[in-house]
Design a protein around this motif. Structure first.
Motif, PDB file in Angstrom:
ATOM      1  N   PHE A  21       0.761  -1.162  -0.021  1.00  0.00           N
ATOM      2  CA  PHE A  21      -0.007   0.049  -0.082  1.00  0.00           C
ATOM      3  C   PHE A  21       1.082   1.456   0.066  1.00  0.00           C
ATOM      4  O   PHE A  21       1.959   1.202   0.759  1.00  0.00           O
ATOM      5  N   GLU A  22       0.567   2.331  -0.695  1.00  0.00           N
ATOM      6  CA  GLU A  22       1.316   3.612  -0.789  1.00  0.00           C
ATOM      7  C   GLU A  22       0.877   4.793   0.312  1.00  0.00           C
ATOM      8  O   GLU A  22       1.411   5.567   0.464  1.00  0.00           O
ATOM      9  N   ASN A  23      -0.314   4.353   0.893  1.00  0.00           N
ATOM     10  CA  ASN A  23      -0.907   5.273   1.880  1.00  0.00           C
ATOM     11  C   ASN A  23      -0.432   5.270   3.404  1.00  0.00           C
ATOM     12  O   ASN A  23      -0.929   6.086   4.088  1.00  0.00           O
ATOM     13  N   PHE A  24       0.541   4.600   3.579  1.00  0.00           N
ATOM     14  CA  PHE A  24       1.074   4.607   4.978  1.00  0.00           C
ATOM     15  C   PHE A  24       2.663   4.899   5.285  1.00  0.00           C
ATOM     16  O   PHE A  24       3.359   4.399   6.044  1.00  0.00           O
ATOM     17  N   LYS A  25       2.900   5.935   4.206  1.00  0.00           N
ATOM     18  CA  LYS A  25       4.359   6.225   4.202  1.00  0.00           C
ATOM     19  C   LYS A  25       4.512   7.227   5.675  1.00  0.00           C
ATOM     20  O   LYS A  25       3.616   7.640   6.344  1.00  0.00           O
ATOM     21  N   LYS A  26       5.809   7.047   5.923  1.00  0.00           N
ATOM     22  CA  LYS A  26       6.022   7.796   7.216  1.00  0.00           C
ATOM     23  C   LYS A  26       5.923   9.348   7.249  1.00  0.00           C
ATOM     24  O   LYS A  26       6.269  10.083   6.065  1.00  0.00           O
ATOM     25  N   ASP A  27       5.147   9.794   8.156  1.00  0.00           N
ATOM     26  CA  ASP A  27       4.952  11.226   8.528  1.00  0.00           C
ATOM     27  C   ASP A  27       5.098  11.628   9.786  1.00  0.00           C
ATOM     28  O   ASP A  27       5.795  11.109  10.757  1.00  0.00           O
ATOM     29  N   ASN A  28       4.266  12.669  10.333  1.00  0.00           N
ATOM     30  CA  ASN A  28       4.767  13.148  11.521  1.00  0.00           C
ATOM     31  C   ASN A  28       3.793  12.129  12.562  1.00  0.00           C
ATOM     32  O   ASN A  28       3.987  12.302  13.756  1.00  0.00           O
ATOM     33  N   PHE A  29       3.051  11.195  12.069  1.00  0.00           N
ATOM     34  CA  PHE A  29       2.348  10.379  13.038  1.00  0.00           C
ATOM     35  C   PHE A  29       2.490   8.936  12.457  1.00  0.00           C
ATOM     36  O   PHE A  29       2.878   8.046  13.461  1.00  0.00           O
ATOM     37  N   LEU A  30       2.358   8.643  11.295  1.00  0.00           N
ATOM     38  CA  LEU A  30       2.761   7.444  10.774  1.00  0.00           C
ATOM     39  C   LEU A  30       4.159   7.176  10.942  1.00  0.00           C
ATOM     40  O   LEU A  30       4.936   7.656  10.532  1.00  0.00           O
ATOM     41  N   THR A  31       4.539   5.723  11.110  1.00  0.00           N
ATOM     42  CA  THR A  31       6.021   5.371  11.367  1.00  0.00           C
ATOM     43  C   THR A  31       6.328   4.830   9.753  1.00  0.00           C
ATOM     44  O   THR A  31       7.700   4.592   9.542  1.00  0.00           O
ATOM     45  N   GLY A  32       5.501   4.478   9.035  1.00  0.00           N
ATOM     46  CA  GLY A  32       5.592   4.053   7.709  1.00  0.00           C
ATOM     47  C   GLY A  32       5.825   2.489   7.689  1.00  0.00           C
ATOM     48  O   GLY A  32       6.207   1.833   6.729  1.00  0.00           O
ATOM     49  N   ARG A  33       5.352   1.818   8.904  1.00  0.00           N
ATOM     50  CA  ARG A  33       5.930   0.386   9.042  1.00  0.00           C
ATOM     51  C   ARG A  33       4.364  -0.308   9.162  1.00  0.00           C
ATOM     52  O   ARG A  33       3.405   0.237   9.808  1.00  0.00           O
TER      53      ARG A  33
END
Length: 179
Positions: free
Chosen positions: A105-117
């Motif tokens: 999935f492309e919509n879970f990239k690391k940002d200020n809340f998601l770790t990208g994992r």
């Protein structure tokens, strides 16, 4: 003038259709926004706040999808969470088959809340029920998305609906207080 009225009516109908399928799930530390896939409907249950089933006749009780967020006091670890979940299932159902499930999935990239994992695990139960559990890690929350199906045929049939659901998921940090 008449074409302008039709244009406005068109946008209103499109907006109603879009928003009728959009759902917001909240927890103390998260906000999840998602779209219900076509031909699926939300059903009421006491166990899971957001549960959807195919809008078809004679669908098994074992066929459904859900999304759920679990908030933690410290940063959760998706690998430890999955290991604990798998160990619990093995204790309850020793014959269960557990395998990694390759899905991207492309919509879970690391940002200020998601770790990208994120990771997906597939379960095959002794009664042939199949599930895929997607676990998404954030700074404070584990978000799970599940597709459960009565057998492999239904699993394959509804896998694209699961992808459609998960591709629509947006997870944000929140500070929600309930009064």
């Amino acid at each position: 003038m008449k074409s302008k009225a039709y244009l406005i009516l068109f946008f209103v109908l499109i907006s109603l259709n879009f928003y009728a399928q959009t759902k917001m799930l909240t927890g103390n530390k998260h906000l999840i926004i998602l779209n219900i896939p076509k031909n699926w409907i939300q059903v009421q249950t006491d166990e899971i706040p957001f549960l959807i089933k195919p809008y078809e006749k004679e669908v098994s009780d074992n066929t459904y999808m859900y999304v759920y967020g679990l908030d933690y006091g410290s940063s959760p670890d998706l690998n430890l969470w999955i290991q604990g979940n798998n160990d619990g299932l093995k204790d309850q159902i020793p014959e269960i088959k557990i395998n990694e499930f390759d899905i991207n999935f492309e919509n879970f990239k690391k940002d200020n809340f998601l770790t990208g994992r994120y990771r997906a695990v597939k379960y095959i139960y002794p009664d042939f029920k199949e599930e895929v559990l997607l676990v998404i890690e954030t700074q404070t929350t584990i978000v799970t998305a599940v597709l459960s199906a009565k057998d492999n045929d239904e699993f394959i049939k509804y896998l694209n609906s699961f992808k459609e659901l998960v591709n629509s998921v947006k997870i944000n940090k929140a500070n929600v207080t309930f009064k």
